[in-house]
Design an enzyme around this catalytic site. Structure first.
Site, PDB file in Angstrom:
ATOM      1  N   ARG A   1     -16.522  10.609  13.835  1.00  0.00           N
ATOM      2  CA  ARG A   1     -15.055  10.434  14.140  1.00  0.00           C
ATOM      3  C   ARG A   1     -14.523  11.641  14.567  1.00  0.00           C
ATOM      4  NH1 ARG A   1     -17.274   6.433  13.682  1.00  0.00           N
ATOM      5  NH2 ARG A   1     -17.018   4.557  12.390  1.00  0.00           N
TER       6      ARG A   1
ATOM      7  N   TYR B   1      -9.649  -5.970  13.398  1.00  0.00           N
ATOM      8  CA  TYR B   1      -8.671  -4.728  13.164  1.00  0.00           C
ATOM      9  C   TYR B   1      -8.300  -4.349  14.573  1.00  0.00           C
ATOM     10  CZ  TYR B   1      -6.334  -0.256  12.465  1.00  0.00           C
ATOM     11  OH  TYR B   1      -5.405   0.805  12.452  1.00  0.00           O
TER      12      TYR B   1
ATOM     13  N   SER C   1      -4.753   2.077  17.488  1.00  0.00           N
ATOM     14  CA  SER C   1      -6.092   2.744  16.847  1.00  0.00           C
ATOM     15  C   SER C   1      -6.864   3.205  18.069  1.00  0.00           C
ATOM     16  CB  SER C   1      -6.579   1.865  15.840  1.00  0.00           C
ATOM     17  OG  SER C   1      -7.787   2.334  15.576  1.00  0.00           O
TER      18      SER C   1
ATOM     19  N   THR D   1       0.867  -1.055   0.058  1.00  0.00           N
ATOM     20  CA  THR D   1       0.040  -0.204   0.083  1.00  0.00           C
ATOM     21  C   THR D   1       0.945   1.248  -0.031  1.00  0.00           C
ATOM     22  OG1 THR D   1      -0.069  -0.010   2.511  1.00  0.00           O
ATOM     23  CG2 THR D   1      -1.918  -1.034   1.123  1.00  0.00           C
TER      24      THR D   1
END
Length: 310
Positions: free
Chosen positions: A208, A141, A116, A35
């Site tokens: 968020r 995740y 995270s 990526t």
């Protein structure tokens, strides 16, 4: 200081590499370019194209003997983790263990780990969430990132390896990947600039905490020295709904588009916002880039990348 940055050709990692080099550090980048992008690589860094799961990284650690590891290589897509939790665990848990084992063997002093804050807390009970918030991740995740934090604690106790885990909010900014499912700001930016209709997942009321990448870099630099240890949130303490973000993007890009809604996505939280008080007390860090300013800088980057004129 010699710093080895895994994922140093990626979105956040490449910005960290640039800053470390500007500060005069000796930087080594490990990235498999799955990526990450070659164009993000700083030419002043030594680059090794290798996967963090590959046993060959042992030779890199032996030859380079880094003082500090900044671990940003990861499977970073929540939705991919839901679709393929085994792959997520291979990269985010086994890959981290490969890095930590080699960090101990080569005598590294410290690891800075990209965790995270948006994923390890799960559905929040307190807004904004402090580091003491209950940890109930709702995606593979989030589980793998939380497992990484536990492994860091273990290696500190067992091997004396110092660590900082930075629980990032939703990081956005230049170099973010506008393809795939990760990075709503990048996706909205590119689609709006190309007059392509963005799709808002669910009802758009999910919130968020959007933190600009340069603020994240400053947080990383603030915890670089050995005296700072532990787990810290990196966010703004401000909630923004996807609908609000969309309206900001329309204003910044000037796009002639409207809200179009698609189905909800599995594994996504309803609300996420982080309390950064602990990091501020430890280092004096606080975010400095307001969302409208950060969005403009991000859109300008994509406008240049797409070779569009204003």
């Amino acid at each position: 200081m010699k710093v080895l940055v895994t994922g140093g050709a990626g979105f956040i990692g490449s910005h960290i590499v640039d800053r470390l080099i500007r500060e005069g550090h000796d930087v080594v980048v490990v990235d498999n370019l799955s990526t990450g992008k070659k164009k993000n690589l700083n030419p002043a860094a030594r680059f090794y194209k290798v996967d963090i799961l590959n046993p060959k990284i042992e030779k890199i650690f032996k030859n380079e003997k880094p003082d500090l590891i900044s671990h940003h290589a990861a499977q970073m897509d929540v939705r991919r983790s839901v679709a393929d939790p085994i792959f997520d665990a291979q990269v985010n848990i086994l890959g981290l263990l490969n890095v930590l084992e080699n960090a101990v063997r080569c005598g590294a002093r410290k690891v800075i780990f990209a965790s995270s804050g948006g994923a390890v807390y799960g559905e929040q009970q307190v807004f904004p969430a402090p580091e003491t918030h209950p940890l109930h991740p709702v995606s593979p995740y989030g589980i793998s990132k939380l497992a990484g934090e536990h492994y860091l604690y273990y290696y500190r106790q067992a091997a004396g390896l110092g660590y900082v885990a930075l629980r990032y909010a939703n990081v956005y900014g230049p170099r973010q990947d506008p393809f795939g499912e990760a990075g709503v700001v990048a996706i909205f930016s590119q689609k709006a600039l190309l007059n392509d209709q963005p799709i808002i997942n669910g009802n758009g009321k999910q919130t968020r905490d959007y933190v600009f990448v340069q603020d994240v870099v400053e947080a990383h630099m603030a915890v670089l020295e050995d005296g700072v240890q532990g787990i810290f949130n990196v966010g703004t303490g401000r909630e923004t709904s996807v609908n609000q973000l969309f309206r900001h993007m329309v204003e910044v890009t000037g796009a002639k588009t409207r809200e179009v809604y698609g189905p909800e996505k599995r594994g996504e939280q309803a609300r996420s916002v982080l309390d950064y008080t602990k990091l501020k007390k430890a280092t004096d860090w606080e975010p400095s880039v307001p969302l409208p300013d950060g969005l403009k800088l991000t859109v300008d980057y994509f406008r240049t990348a797409l070779q569009l004129t204003t």
